[in-house]
Design a protein around this motif. Structure first.
Motif, mmCIF file in Angstrom:
data_model
loop_
_atom_site.group_PDB
_atom_site.id
_atom_site.type_symbol
_atom_site.label_atom_id
_atom_site.label_comp_id
_atom_site.label_asym_id
_atom_site.label_seq_id
_atom_site.Cartn_x
_atom_site.Cartn_y
_atom_site.Cartn_z
ATOM 1 N N PRO A 42 59.093 -64.273 -70.175
ATOM 2 C CA PRO A 42 58.706 -63.576 -68.950
ATOM 3 C C PRO A 42 59.916 -63.002 -68.224
ATOM 4 O O PRO A 42 61.028 -63.507 -68.344
ATOM 5 C CB PRO A 42 58.027 -64.673 -68.122
ATOM 6 N N ASP A 80 50.543 -62.698 -64.113
ATOM 7 C CA ASP A 80 50.674 -61.343 -64.658
ATOM 8 C C ASP A 80 50.550 -61.323 -66.184
ATOM 9 O O ASP A 80 50.873 -60.331 -66.810
ATOM 10 C CB ASP A 80 52.038 -60.771 -64.221
ATOM 11 N N HIS A 81 50.137 -62.439 -66.763
ATOM 12 C CA HIS A 81 50.012 -62.551 -68.219
ATOM 13 C C HIS A 81 48.639 -63.095 -68.586
ATOM 14 O O HIS A 81 47.972 -63.726 -67.771
ATOM 15 C CB HIS A 81 51.091 -63.484 -68.790
ATOM 16 N N GLU A 89 57.236 -63.801 -58.863
ATOM 17 C CA GLU A 89 56.045 -62.944 -58.836
ATOM 18 C C GLU A 89 55.112 -63.238 -60.015
ATOM 19 O O GLU A 89 53.892 -63.314 -59.837
ATOM 20 C CB GLU A 89 56.447 -61.464 -58.869
ATOM 21 N N GLU A 90 55.663 -63.363 -61.223
ATOM 22 C CA GLU A 90 54.847 -63.500 -62.432
ATOM 23 C C GLU A 90 54.328 -64.916 -62.659
ATOM 24 O O GLU A 90 53.247 -65.093 -63.219
ATOM 25 C CB GLU A 90 55.646 -63.083 -63.675
ATOM 26 N N ARG A 147 51.372 -61.084 -73.215
ATOM 27 C CA ARG A 147 51.225 -59.838 -72.456
ATOM 28 C C ARG A 147 49.772 -59.395 -72.348
ATOM 29 O O ARG A 147 48.991 -59.575 -73.273
ATOM 30 C CB ARG A 147 52.046 -58.736 -73.112
ATOM 31 N N GLU A 196 61.336 -61.772 -60.280
ATOM 32 C CA GLU A 196 60.282 -61.516 -61.266
ATOM 33 C C GLU A 196 59.543 -62.802 -61.644
ATOM 34 O O GLU A 196 58.321 -62.800 -61.748
ATOM 35 C CB GLU A 196 60.865 -60.861 -62.522
#
Length: 128
Positions: free
Chosen positions: A35, A95-96, A55-56, A22, A52
């Protein structure tokens, strides 16, 4: 059921289980998790998880069986995990902070977000 559903994907490959580090919020930054994210109004758990992870991680997945028990979070949220299979793309950390493949023996060594820690026995079983 009322409240927000949050879904997490357990992506298992020959390399192991994919975990994500994260970036935020500050109290969880640097911790590892499966995730995923919030299910939007009108989505099923599977649709929300597939969106999700697209996206991620930039991947397409097929959502499979539930993994472990629901985890009740503050603010009327419920966290659920599902086994997922990657059908297209290679995971990238959009996103991470980082992504990592881990084996069953490494699960206990990770600094997990508290909510995901309860799934370690289920994840270990799925990796065997």
């Amino acid at each position: 059921m009322t409240g927000q559903i949050v879904v997490a994907g357990a992506l298992i490959s020959p390399a192991g289980l994919l975990v994500a580090q994260r970036v935020r919020p500050p109290e969880l930054a640097g911790l590892w998790e499966l995730p995923g994210g919030k299910v939007a109004d009108g989505e099923t758990d599977a649709q929300g998880l597939a969106r999700e992870l697209r996206e991620e991680l930039g991947i397409e997945v097929t959502v499979g069986a539930r993994l472990g028990a629901d985890v009740v979070l503050p603010n009327a949220m419920t966290l659920r995990a599902y086994l997922v299979t990657c059908t297209a793309g290679s995971p990238r950390a959009h996103d991470h902070r980082a992504l990592r493949w881990v084996r069953a023996r490494e699960l206990d060594t990770l600094d997990w977000v508290p909510a995901d820690r309860g799934w370690i026995p289920d994840l270990a079983g799925a990796l065997r």
